[in-house]
Design a protein around this motif. Structure first.
Motif, short mmCIF file in Angstrom:
data_model
loop_
_atom_site.label_atom_id
_atom_site.label_comp_id
_atom_site.label_asym_id
_atom_site.label_seq_id
_atom_site.Cartn_x
_atom_site.Cartn_y
_atom_site.Cartn_z
N TYR A 29 4.73 50.84 176.69
CA TYR A 29 5.58 51.68 177.85
C TYR A 29 5.52 50.82 179.01
CZ TYR A 29 7.18 55.47 180.99
OH TYR A 29 7.76 56.18 181.90
N ARG A 30 6.29 49.62 179.19
CA ARG A 30 6.35 49.01 180.20
C ARG A 30 6.23 49.48 181.87
NH1 ARG A 30 8.40 43.43 178.85
NH2 ARG A 30 9.10 43.65 176.54
N GLU A 31 6.90 50.38 181.88
CA GLU A 31 7.05 50.89 183.29
C GLU A 31 5.73 51.60 183.69
OE1 GLU A 31 9.31 51.44 180.86
OE2 GLU A 31 10.87 50.35 181.70
N MET A 32 4.77 52.13 182.78
CA MET A 32 3.63 52.62 183.09
C MET A 32 2.42 51.36 183.05
SD MET A 32 2.19 56.05 181.97
CE MET A 32 0.40 56.66 182.16
N ILE A 50 2.09 48.19 183.56
CA ILE A 50 1.95 47.45 184.78
C ILE A 50 0.94 48.08 185.84
CG2 ILE A 50 2.93 45.84 186.47
CD1 ILE A 50 2.93 44.53 183.60
N PRO A 51 1.50 49.09 186.32
CA PRO A 51 0.64 50.32 187.33
C PRO A 51 -0.56 50.26 186.97
CG PRO A 51 2.97 50.98 187.16
CD PRO A 51 2.97 49.64 186.00
N LYS A 52 -0.84 50.66 185.80
CA LYS A 52 -2.19 50.88 185.29
C LYS A 52 -3.07 49.67 184.80
CE LYS A 52 -2.41 55.17 183.95
NZ LYS A 52 -3.41 56.04 184.63
N GLU A 82 1.59 41.15 182.97
CA GLU A 82 2.74 40.89 182.20
C GLU A 82 2.57 41.71 180.73
OE1 GLU A 82 5.64 37.27 180.84
OE2 GLU A 82 4.18 37.01 182.45
#
Length: 144
Positions: A54-57, A59-61, A7
């Motif tokens: 940069y939330r969209e990246m 979480i995947p990281k 999160e």
């Protein structure tokens, strides 16, 4: 296995939800890390920190880090949260919990998680001192 917790939030952080998210009946250890805003950085007096992500990246990281951890150690679960926004000295900016059957794996994986988070997750902080300010991004950990 439950759903891992990753999160980016503007709310205050607490280790308890992360510990609860990672504990399993197979877990003999839960290692945690809580990063806190300190009053001095590189010899300068800190007024506050400002975090952006940069939330969209991000979480995947974070998920990528967990995959790396599972390749290196026998762990049960990993949870990570990072706070964004305006943080005062003493407030928590990042929280990590790792559960594993044994403490050595949990501790090693937890240390790895914070180091990798600082290296590859797109989170930036503006350090605001009494005599200036500077943006710091991924890969610029002062400890290394």
């Amino acid at each position: 296995m439950g759903e891992p917790m990753f999160e980016i939030t503007d709310q205050p952080l607490s280790l308890e939800p992360l510990v609860n998210a990672v504990k399993r009946s197979s877990s003999g250890a839960v290692a945690t890390f809580l990063g806190v805003v300190r009053e001095q950085t590189r010899g300068r007096q800190v007024r506050y920190l400002e975090y952006e992500a940069y939330r969209e990246m991000a979480i995947p990281k974070m998920r990528e880090i967990v995959e790396e951890i599972h390749q290196k150690w026998k762990v049960d679960e990993v949870a990570m949260m990072h706070r964004i926004g305006h943080l005062q000295v003493g407030e928590a900016s990042v929280a990590i919990a790792v559960s594993a059957p044994h403490r050595h794996e949990a501790l090693a994986a937890c240390a790895y998680a914070i180091d990798r988070l600082k290296e590859i997750v797109p989170i930036w902080k503006k350090e605001v001192w009494t005599d200036g300010e500077e943006w710091v991004g991924p890969g610029t950990c002062e400890h290394h």
